[in-house]
Scaffold this active site. Sequence first.
Site, PDB file in Angstrom:
ATOM      1  N   SER A  47      32.243   6.342  76.651  1.00 21.53           N
ATOM      2  CA  SER A  47      31.102   6.193  77.470  1.00 21.53           C
ATOM      3  C   SER A  47      32.049   6.469  79.150  1.00 21.53           C
ATOM      4  O   SER A  47      32.952   5.417  79.296  1.00 21.53           O
ATOM      5  CB  SER A  47      29.975   5.302  77.925  1.00 21.53           C
ATOM      6  OG  SER A  47      29.047   6.151  78.887  1.00 21.53           O
ATOM      7  N   TYR A  60      26.420  -2.667  76.695  1.00 20.35           N
ATOM      8  CA  TYR A  60      26.491  -0.926  76.624  1.00 20.35           C
ATOM      9  C   TYR A  60      27.854  -0.658  77.184  1.00 20.35           C
ATOM     10  O   TYR A  60      28.476  -0.716  76.563  1.00 20.35           O
ATOM     11  CB  TYR A  60      25.984  -0.532  77.327  1.00 20.35           C
ATOM     12  CG  TYR A  60      26.112   0.800  77.231  1.00 20.35           C
ATOM     13  CD1 TYR A  60      25.211   1.656  75.431  1.00 20.35           C
ATOM     14  CD2 TYR A  60      26.632   1.696  77.626  1.00 20.35           C
ATOM     15  CE1 TYR A  60      26.087   2.838  75.003  1.00 20.35           C
ATOM     16  CE2 TYR A  60      26.766   3.486  77.439  1.00 20.35           C
ATOM     17  CZ  TYR A  60      26.346   3.394  76.461  1.00 20.35           C
ATOM     18  OH  TYR A  60      26.435   4.929  76.565  1.00 20.35           O
TER      19      TYR A  60
END
Length: 107
Positions: A47, A60
């Site tokens: 990401s 995350y």
Amino acid sequence: MGRLGFWEDKEFVVLPELEWNRSFATTKAFLPKMLEMNHGHIVTVASSLGLFSTAGVEDYCASKFGAVGFHESLSHELKAAEKDGIKTTLVCPYLVDTGMFRGCRIR
């Protein structure tokens, strides 16, 4: 073949499952044959939050930083082992409007 992917003096391809994050089990399953053939392509999907961070999604971000670090380290190990037939690609999509990132602000 040389040493590939150090972890407590063990090669990545022979690590017991309990010593390695299961997120990378697919790479571990396919890498021995790729090394043998000096052919293949490993794609790591992380990401953009693996490259920079923001507040509120620390867990995350940490997991994506780990994926980016894994990818970079494995890429360097393959190059050092002169396995130029195994290609690597890192994919880091930007934030997707799924609701998970509601309220996050990128500087």
